[in-house]
Motif scaffolding. Structure first.
Motif, short mmCIF file in Angstrom:
data_model
loop_
_atom_site.label_atom_id
_atom_site.label_comp_id
_atom_site.label_asym_id
_atom_site.label_seq_id
_atom_site.Cartn_x
_atom_site.Cartn_y
_atom_site.Cartn_z
N MET A 179 6.33 14.76 -9.58
CA MET A 179 6.75 14.08 -8.35
C MET A 179 7.16 12.65 -8.68
N ALA A 180 8.23 12.19 -8.03
CA ALA A 180 8.61 10.78 -8.13
C ALA A 180 7.63 9.97 -7.28
N LEU A 181 7.12 8.86 -7.85
CA LEU A 181 6.15 8.04 -7.15
C LEU A 181 6.84 6.95 -6.32
N ILE A 182 6.05 6.12 -5.70
CA ILE A 182 6.41 4.91 -4.95
C ILE A 182 6.89 5.24 -3.53
N HIS A 183 6.21 4.64 -2.56
CA HIS A 183 6.62 4.78 -1.16
C HIS A 183 6.83 3.42 -0.49
#
Length: 339
Positions: free
Chosen positions: A60-64
């Motif tokens: 999964m790509a991180l950072i929100h």
């Protein structure tokens, strides 16, 4: 019409990998410019989430938390080059509850890809324009500020007793932001911060009073905001219940991986209201942007939270940024996203 996009996903703890995807040119296409690492991102990166959770959610790509520049908007509402904050919560279906509490919503960086990619495609209502004069490094964590903002907005709706004295437990990032917003939104209220680390507490220059949690005597508060999280939440909540006046509200923000016992006898005896707070929605982002517009001096305080600014041009840079952020413990790590 489609565009080629490169996504930078966490495959397993501490290991990122590039993947080539295609995105449709629909909605708003944003090129990220400034991202911010959250503790939730670190829990995935460090592998501290339970193994079954990691197996389910990775890769999964991180950072929100992040902002970017508009590349394309099929509605014409935004023009190329507009600076926008990206909303990570994506409502899916109709609900009677707010979208940030709905089980039908999807949240970026927690179940589907976050913002570590070259381009992000979002519906028009998932971006909010920010003024060009905003501090871009601080703007990278508007999402975190919006979480505090929505909790304070809910508190304003349910609190029935005076708001003369507001207590904030936690001397970390969220505690700092919550106390700062409370002082701005309730200027006639006394804001007291309770923390564990004297070095951190010294940054809360805007608060009326600060106390180390082991040096608290003879204090009563009307309402409390718990921003501690993890197993330390129990100690904070116990102290809050001891110090809070009858019919006060306890506003919980801290996240724990484990159940936290609460002294329900005293909750009942004092008639306390306990409110949980998680994530935020579009109206909260708009509220934060308007608050910052009207009170630009807040940027000077919020800038104190920034401990690392990392230029990201490779996966090695991204890994190093996460490692630096983990060592820092306090403050925000900003990624200047040059991918």
């Amino acid at each position: 019409m489609e565009m080629i996009n490169i996504v930078y996903r966490l495959q397993r703890p501490k290991f990122f990998e590039e993947a080539i995807d295609e995105i449709e040119l629909e909605g708003v296409v944003v090129r990220p410019t400034h991202l911010s690492i959250c503790q939730a991102d670190q829990r995935y990166y460090q592998g501290s989430r339970p193994a079954e959770i990691l197996d389910k959610k990775l890769p999964m790509a991180l950072i929100h938390e992040g902002i970017g520049e508009v590349v394309f908007d099929d509605s014409g509402e935004f023009k190329a080059g507009d600076k926008v904050v990206m909303i990570p919560n994506t409502p899916c279906g109709d609900d009677v509850c707010r979208a940030n509490y709905s089980y039908n919503s999807k949240f970026r960086g927690s179940g589907f890809d976050g913002f570590t990619s070259d381009l992000i495609c979002l519906p028009q209502d998932r971006v909010v324009k920010i003024p060009d004069e905003f501090n871009l490094n601080v703007s990278a964590f508007i999402e975190l500020i919006s979480v505090a903002y929505q909790g304070i907005s809910k508190f304003s709706e349910i609190a029935i007793t005076p708001k003369d004295c507001l207590g904030v437990w936690g001397d970390g990032n969220l505690g700092f932001i919550t106390a700062l917003l409370l002082k701005e939104l309730f200027p006639d209220s006394k804001v007291i911060v309770f923390g564990k680390h004297q070095d951190n507490l010294e940054l809360f220059s805007f608060a009326d009073e600060t106390y180390r949690i082991h040096d608290v005597k003879g204090i009563a508060i009307d309402h409390a905001f718990e921003c501690v999280g993890s197993s330390a939440s129990q100690t904070a909540i116990d102290q809050i219940i001891d110090l809070i006046n009858p019919q006060g509200t306890i506003n919980l923000f801290g996240v724990s991986e484990y159940p936290i016992p609460i002294n329900t006898r005293m909750v009942l005896e004092k008639g306390l209201a306990i409110q949980g707070n998680s994530r935020s929605e579009r109206e909260d982002f708009i509220g934060v942007v308007e608050t910052l517009k009207g009170n630009p001096q807040l940027f000077e305080y919020l800038e104190k939270l920034i401990t690392n600014i990392c230029e990201i041009t490779s996966l090695d840079d991204l890994k190093e940024a996460f490692d630096r952020d983990y060592i820092s413990k306090f403050g925000k790590t900003i990624l200047k996203w040059n991918k």
